[in-house]
Design a protein around this motif. Structure first.
Motif, mmCIF file in Angstrom:
data_model
loop_
_atom_site.group_PDB
_atom_site.id
_atom_site.type_symbol
_atom_site.label_atom_id
_atom_site.label_comp_id
_atom_site.label_asym_id
_atom_site.label_seq_id
_atom_site.Cartn_x
_atom_site.Cartn_y
_atom_site.Cartn_z
ATOM 1 N N GLN A 151 -112.423 47.155 -74.988
ATOM 2 C CA GLN A 151 -112.844 47.995 -75.225
ATOM 3 C C GLN A 151 -113.180 48.526 -73.661
ATOM 4 O OE1 GLN A 151 -113.887 48.018 -77.963
ATOM 5 N NE2 GLN A 151 -112.890 46.066 -78.563
ATOM 6 N N GLN A 152 -113.808 49.459 -74.053
ATOM 7 C CA GLN A 152 -114.127 50.526 -73.290
ATOM 8 C C GLN A 152 -113.700 50.850 -71.687
ATOM 9 O OE1 GLN A 152 -117.696 49.149 -72.548
ATOM 10 N NE2 GLN A 152 -119.304 50.195 -74.201
ATOM 11 N N SER A 153 -111.874 50.996 -72.181
ATOM 12 C CA SER A 153 -111.058 50.986 -71.469
ATOM 13 C C SER A 153 -111.033 52.102 -71.364
ATOM 14 C CB SER A 153 -109.442 50.634 -72.058
ATOM 15 O OG SER A 153 -109.904 48.733 -71.587
ATOM 16 N N THR A 154 -110.257 52.812 -69.635
ATOM 17 C CA THR A 154 -110.358 53.827 -69.377
ATOM 18 C C THR A 154 -108.406 53.792 -68.778
ATOM 19 O OG1 THR A 154 -112.151 54.034 -68.991
ATOM 20 C CG2 THR A 154 -110.764 55.904 -67.705
ATOM 21 N N VAL A 155 -107.126 54.827 -69.786
ATOM 22 C CA VAL A 155 -106.281 54.956 -69.938
ATOM 23 C C VAL A 155 -106.344 56.021 -68.721
ATOM 24 C CG1 VAL A 155 -103.863 55.531 -70.987
ATOM 25 C CG2 VAL A 155 -105.594 54.349 -71.340
ATOM 26 N N PHE A 156 -105.316 56.214 -67.398
ATOM 27 C CA PHE A 156 -105.030 56.551 -65.843
ATOM 28 C C PHE A 156 -103.571 57.307 -65.928
ATOM 29 C CE2 PHE A 156 -109.036 54.892 -64.905
ATOM 30 C CZ PHE A 156 -109.848 55.658 -64.265
ATOM 31 N N GLN A 157 -102.660 56.453 -66.915
ATOM 32 C CA GLN A 157 -100.903 57.576 -67.002
ATOM 33 C C GLN A 157 -100.989 58.932 -67.781
ATOM 34 O OE1 GLN A 157 -102.299 54.100 -67.877
ATOM 35 N NE2 GLN A 157 -102.107 53.172 -66.098
ATOM 36 N N ALA A 158 -100.218 59.683 -66.323
ATOM 37 C CA ALA A 158 -99.952 60.987 -67.002
ATOM 38 C C ALA A 158 -99.324 61.249 -68.342
ATOM 39 C CB ALA A 158 -99.505 61.325 -66.055
ATOM 40 N N ARG A 159 -98.391 60.296 -68.765
ATOM 41 C CA ARG A 159 -97.515 60.264 -69.996
ATOM 42 C C ARG A 159 -98.396 59.837 -71.238
ATOM 43 N NH1 ARG A 159 -92.205 60.733 -69.479
ATOM 44 N NH2 ARG A 159 -91.872 63.073 -67.857
ATOM 45 N N LEU A 160 -99.329 58.755 -70.601
ATOM 46 C CA LEU A 160 -99.774 58.924 -72.029
ATOM 47 C C LEU A 160 -101.478 59.671 -72.153
ATOM 48 C CD1 LEU A 160 -100.087 54.902 -71.045
ATOM 49 C CD2 LEU A 160 -98.930 55.919 -72.712
ATOM 50 N N ILE A 161 -101.825 59.895 -70.946
ATOM 51 C CA ILE A 161 -103.047 60.688 -71.544
ATOM 52 C C ILE A 161 -102.180 62.340 -72.244
ATOM 53 C CG2 ILE A 161 -104.539 62.468 -70.127
ATOM 54 C CD1 ILE A 161 -104.848 60.763 -68.126
ATOM 55 N N GLY A 162 -101.335 62.811 -71.374
ATOM 56 C CA GLY A 162 -100.829 63.698 -72.140
ATOM 57 C C GLY A 162 -101.177 62.934 -73.736
ATOM 58 N N ALA A 163 -99.919 62.424 -74.725
ATOM 59 C CA ALA A 163 -100.143 61.942 -75.718
ATOM 60 C C ALA A 163 -101.513 61.227 -76.600
ATOM 61 C CB ALA A 163 -98.458 60.736 -75.197
ATOM 62 N N LEU A 164 -102.435 61.271 -75.816
ATOM 63 C CA LEU A 164 -103.021 60.203 -76.244
ATOM 64 C C LEU A 164 -104.285 61.574 -76.170
ATOM 65 C CD1 LEU A 164 -103.431 56.627 -74.680
ATOM 66 C CD2 LEU A 164 -102.283 57.897 -77.119
ATOM 67 N N LYS A 165 -104.284 62.779 -75.240
ATOM 68 C CA LYS A 165 -105.687 63.519 -75.290
ATOM 69 C C LYS A 165 -105.765 64.365 -76.378
ATOM 70 C CE LYS A 165 -104.160 67.467 -72.664
ATOM 71 N NZ LYS A 165 -103.894 68.047 -71.515
ATOM 72 N N SER A 166 -105.091 64.674 -77.662
ATOM 73 C CA SER A 166 -105.142 65.470 -78.221
ATOM 74 C C SER A 166 -105.563 64.679 -80.059
ATOM 75 C CB SER A 166 -104.242 67.117 -79.005
ATOM 76 O OG SER A 166 -102.911 65.392 -79.461
ATOM 77 N N LYS A 167 -105.913 63.343 -79.493
ATOM 78 C CA LYS A 167 -106.275 62.683 -80.463
ATOM 79 C C LYS A 167 -107.825 61.267 -80.637
ATOM 80 C CE LYS A 167 -101.048 62.373 -81.372
ATOM 81 N NZ LYS A 167 -100.787 63.656 -82.449
ATOM 82 N N VAL A 168 -108.374 62.228 -79.744
ATOM 83 C CA VAL A 168 -109.509 62.045 -79.821
ATOM 84 C C VAL A 168 -110.498 61.610 -81.427
ATOM 85 C CG1 VAL A 168 -111.597 62.152 -78.925
ATOM 86 C CG2 VAL A 168 -109.835 62.808 -77.502
ATOM 87 N N GLY A 169 -110.643 60.685 -81.501
ATOM 88 C CA GLY A 169 -111.763 60.134 -83.051
ATOM 89 C C GLY A 169 -110.164 59.105 -83.840
ATOM 90 N N ARG A 170 -109.267 59.223 -83.513
ATOM 91 C CA ARG A 170 -107.730 58.420 -84.201
ATOM 92 C C ARG A 170 -107.421 57.168 -84.008
ATOM 93 N NH1 ARG A 170 -104.404 63.976 -84.927
ATOM 94 N NH2 ARG A 170 -103.265 62.062 -87.069
ATOM 95 N N LYS A 171 -106.522 57.168 -84.154
ATOM 96 C CA LYS A 171 -105.786 55.463 -84.081
ATOM 97 C C LYS A 171 -104.578 55.737 -83.291
ATOM 98 C CE LYS A 171 -109.422 52.299 -85.711
ATOM 99 N NZ LYS A 171 -109.878 51.475 -86.525
ATOM 100 N N VAL A 172 -103.642 54.736 -82.603
ATOM 101 C CA VAL A 172 -102.663 55.826 -82.479
ATOM 102 C C VAL A 172 -101.608 54.114 -82.576
ATOM 103 C CG1 VAL A 172 -100.853 57.029 -80.847
ATOM 104 C CG2 VAL A 172 -102.467 58.102 -81.282
ATOM 105 N N LEU A 173 -100.572 54.156 -83.033
ATOM 106 C CA LEU A 173 -99.531 52.877 -83.334
ATOM 107 C C LEU A 173 -98.852 53.069 -82.612
ATOM 108 C CD1 LEU A 173 -99.808 49.932 -84.385
ATOM 109 C CD2 LEU A 173 -98.554 51.382 -86.453
ATOM 110 N N GLY A 174 -98.330 52.507 -81.138
ATOM 111 C CA GLY A 174 -97.071 52.403 -80.486
ATOM 112 C C GLY A 174 -97.015 51.225 -79.796
ATOM 113 N N ARG A 175 -95.763 51.627 -79.350
ATOM 114 C CA ARG A 175 -95.290 50.703 -78.390
ATOM 115 C C ARG A 175 -94.919 50.845 -77.388
ATOM 116 N NH1 ARG A 175 -93.053 45.607 -79.528
ATOM 117 N NH2 ARG A 175 -93.086 46.217 -81.641
ATOM 118 N N LEU A 176 -95.521 50.283 -75.895
ATOM 119 C CA LEU A 176 -95.670 50.967 -74.483
ATOM 120 C C LEU A 176 -94.078 50.578 -74.052
ATOM 121 C CD1 LEU A 176 -97.856 51.464 -72.761
ATOM 122 C CD2 LEU A 176 -97.712 49.115 -72.070
ATOM 123 N N ASP A 177 -93.474 51.572 -73.636
ATOM 124 C CA ASP A 177 -91.968 51.324 -72.832
ATOM 125 C C ASP A 177 -92.296 52.941 -71.728
ATOM 126 O OD1 ASP A 177 -89.787 50.788 -72.634
ATOM 127 O OD2 ASP A 177 -89.071 51.406 -73.906
#
Length: 107
Positions: free
Chosen positions: A66-92
């Motif tokens: 809970q209340q985690s902060t993600v700082f990895q640039a590629r993950l930020i790029g993939a997630l910043k347009s998804k605010v308020g939504r849930k994303v399912l994915g495999r971390l690689d």
């Protein structure tokens, strides 16, 4: 032993390097551009994603951050347009960058 019949959600610092290959459910809560850096760059502000991350498989299946902060640039790029939504994915790990590092990605 507790008499509580429910497991409480865990929190803590989500470390991407500990969960490579795991299936994740990421609830993107907020994108921000003013998070303090770390170590010798503590005075430098950087982008980040606030999220609730749930591990869905492996030994840590069901663990929630809970209340985690993600700082990895590629993950930020993939997630910043998804605010308020849930994303399912495999971390690689992606292909090596020109700096010699493999970025964390969701596939």
């Amino acid at each position: 032993m507790s008499n509580d019949e429910f497991d409480s959600a865990t929190s803590g610092f989500f470390k991407a390097e500990e969960h490579v290959g795991r299936l994740l459910l990421v609830h993107v809560v907020k994108y921000g551009e003013e998070y303090p850096g770390f170590g010798d760059q503590a005075d430098v502000l950087r982008d980040g994603i606030e999220a609730e991350v749930t591990i869905l498989d492996g030994d840590d299946a069901g663990r929630e951050y809970q209340q985690s902060t993600v700082f990895q640039a590629r993950l930020i790029g993939a997630l910043k347009s998804k605010v308020g939504r849930k994303v399912l994915g495999r971390l690689d790990l992606g292909e090596k960058t020109k700096y010699g590092k493999k970025p964390y990605i969701l596939v």
